[in-house]
Design a protein around this motif. Structure first.
Motif, short mmCIF file in Angstrom:
data_model
loop_
_atom_site.label_atom_id
_atom_site.label_comp_id
_atom_site.label_asym_id
_atom_site.label_seq_id
_atom_site.Cartn_x
_atom_site.Cartn_y
_atom_site.Cartn_z
N GLN A 150 39.20 48.56 40.90
CA GLN A 150 37.86 47.99 40.70
C GLN A 150 37.59 46.91 41.75
O GLN A 150 36.47 46.78 42.25
N GLY A 151 38.62 46.14 42.07
CA GLY A 151 38.47 45.11 43.09
C GLY A 151 37.44 44.07 42.72
O GLY A 151 37.47 43.51 41.64
N THR A 152 36.50 43.83 43.62
CA THR A 152 35.49 42.80 43.39
C THR A 152 34.21 43.35 42.79
O THR A 152 33.25 42.62 42.59
N ALA A 153 34.18 44.65 42.49
CA ALA A 153 32.96 45.26 41.94
C ALA A 153 32.91 45.13 40.43
O ALA A 153 33.93 45.22 39.75
N LEU A 248 29.49 30.56 38.50
CA LEU A 248 30.85 30.63 39.05
C LEU A 248 31.51 31.97 38.79
O LEU A 248 32.45 32.34 39.49
N LEU A 249 31.03 32.70 37.77
CA LEU A 249 31.65 33.98 37.44
C LEU A 249 31.70 34.90 38.66
O LEU A 249 32.72 35.52 38.95
N GLU A 250 30.58 34.98 39.37
CA GLU A 250 30.55 35.89 40.51
C GLU A 250 31.31 35.33 41.69
O GLU A 250 31.51 36.03 42.69
N ARG A 251 31.71 34.06 41.62
CA ARG A 251 32.52 33.50 42.69
C ARG A 251 34.01 33.77 42.48
O ARG A 251 34.81 33.61 43.40
N LEU A 252 34.39 34.18 41.27
CA LEU A 252 35.79 34.52 41.01
C LEU A 252 36.04 35.96 41.45
O LEU A 252 36.39 36.83 40.65
N ILE A 253 35.84 36.19 42.74
CA ILE A 253 35.82 37.56 43.24
C ILE A 253 37.18 38.23 43.23
O ILE A 253 37.27 39.46 43.26
N SER A 314 39.68 32.79 45.51
CA SER A 314 38.31 33.24 45.20
C SER A 314 37.29 32.20 45.64
O SER A 314 36.26 32.53 46.26
N LEU A 315 37.54 30.95 45.31
CA LEU A 315 36.59 29.89 45.64
C LEU A 315 36.49 29.67 47.15
O LEU A 315 35.40 29.41 47.68
N ILE A 316 37.62 29.79 47.84
CA ILE A 316 37.60 29.66 49.31
C ILE A 316 36.78 30.80 49.93
O ILE A 316 35.93 30.58 50.80
N LYS A 317 37.03 32.02 49.45
CA LYS A 317 36.30 33.17 49.96
C LYS A 317 34.81 33.05 49.64
O LYS A 317 33.95 33.35 50.49
N ALA A 318 34.49 32.60 48.42
CA ALA A 318 33.09 32.47 48.01
C ALA A 318 32.38 31.42 48.85
O ALA A 318 31.22 31.59 49.25
N ARG A 319 33.06 30.33 49.12
CA ARG A 319 32.44 29.26 49.91
C ARG A 319 32.12 29.74 51.33
O ARG A 319 31.13 29.35 51.94
N PRO A 323 26.22 33.20 49.14
CA PRO A 323 25.16 32.21 49.11
C PRO A 323 25.24 31.36 47.86
O PRO A 323 25.76 31.79 46.84
N ALA A 324 24.73 30.13 47.97
CA ALA A 324 24.71 29.24 46.81
C ALA A 324 23.78 29.78 45.76
O ALA A 324 22.75 30.40 46.06
#
Length: 340
Positions: A150-153, A248-253, A314-319, A323-324
């Motif tokens: 599933q990965g990040t989807a 933040l949910l979508e940032r926990l990729i 996840s947070l590093i990748k999201a940052r 987009p915010a």
């Protein structure tokens, strides 16, 4: 671990008291949950779990306390993945923001009751058949593979299950919400409202997640009391986490990858335990296999370590790449208007 009947009753009674108090607060003044309020509630439920674990440490010993904490952290982590589905359900049914807390509370109570039944069945099966550990391990490893694929989807649409479709055939459902009411009478005819539909959607959907989370915690402890209490604390704090995490949910990729690693690890741990307790005649002549087992300290370390690394990555990748998000993207704001 010997758990007297009075302790079971006291634990369940305390849980019911918390639920009733929460319901009173929600019904007394329905409102959209704010981030500061959600933060206080999350800290409250985490503190309750910590106090409970400390009590176990004091009266039952460090091993059982460690098993509880490992189970609690695992269940809470697996429950975070549920929040993606909860967000979709809330948006699909356009639940008014002032009623979302009540919907989550009732839905999670339904889920906890069903999980309690599942836990009782699982504990009875484990006590009688050692090969059940192999089945649980297969479920966990299969789920881990699916999560990794599933990965990040994540699915963006919610499809009603058979329970909800059956309810719609049995009772007509109104198009609009009628406050917090689950059923109303219109022209002398009894109608269900979308409120009861979404509550059942939350509760029944969680049962599907329990198919992998319950075997996972049985891989950490075989004590039914610890399995139940870890699930209870995790689920009771889950609804507040829904409001707190928000965008933040979508940032926990990388969450799915982290959970896949945890489930695979616990699956292997279950296989080793099953071999250690083996009674199947076609394996080592029905005798236990002398394999090493993973103790609870190692398990707890792996669980915490994987979650920390997953969250930070996840947070590093999201940052760097996402987009915010605005306040309008928060779950509480997504469905602030009712149907109509």
């Amino acid at each position: 671990m010997t758990v007297p009947a009075w302790l079971w009753f006291a634990t369940i009674g305390g849980l019911v008291a918390i639920i009733l108090a929460d319901l009173f607060l929600v019904d007394h003044k329905p409102h959209a949950v704010t981030v500061p309020e959600a933060t206080r509630w999350v800290l409250f439920y985490v503190a309750l779990a910590m106090v409970f674990g400390a009590g176990l440490w004091l009266f039952a010993g460090g091993t059982y306390a460690g098993e509880f904490f490992a189970g609690y952290i695992t269940e809470y982590s697996l429950s975070v993945d549920n929040l993606f589905v909860f967000v979709i359900i809330m948006a699909t049914f356009k639940v008014p923001a002032i009623h979302q807390h009540r919907v989550l509370l009732i839905g999670i109570v339904i889920a906890l009751i069903m999980r309690g039944i599942f836990i009782a069945i699982g504990a009875a099966a484990i006590a009688r058949f050692s090969w059940v550990f192999y089945v649980f391990a297969a479920v966990l490893i299969y789920t881990a593979v699916n999560l990794a694929r599933q990965g990040t989807a994540h699915d963006e649409e919610y499809t009603e299950n058979r329970v909800l479709r059956l309810l719609r055939r049995m009772v007509p459902v109104t198009e609009d919400y009628h406050g917090a009411k689950s059923f109303v009478k219109i022209d002398g005819k009894r109608w269900a409202t979308p409120m009861i539909i979404v509550m059942l959607a939350i509760g029944s959907t969680d049962l599907l997640f329990a198919l992998d989370s319950i075997p996972a915690i049985f891989g950490l402890t075989q004590e039914a009391y610890l399995v139940f209490t870890a699930n209870a604390f995790a689920l009771m704090g889950l609804r507040q986490l829904y409001f707190l995490l928000g965008g933040l949910l979508e940032r926990l990729i990388y969450l799915s990858y982290g959970l896949a690693i945890l489930l695979a690890f616990i699956g292997v741990k279950l296989v080793l335990h099953a071999l250690h307790e083996n009674s199947l005649p076609f394996i080592n002549g029905g005798r236990p296999v002398p394999v090493p087992e993973v103790d609870i300290v190692v398990s707890l370390s792996v669980i915490v370590g994987v979650l920390i690394i997953t969250t930070i990555a996840s947070l590093i990748k999201a940052r760097r790449g996402l987009p915010a998000r605005t306040d309008a993207d928060r779950p509480g704001a997504r469905a602030s208007e009712g149907r109509g």
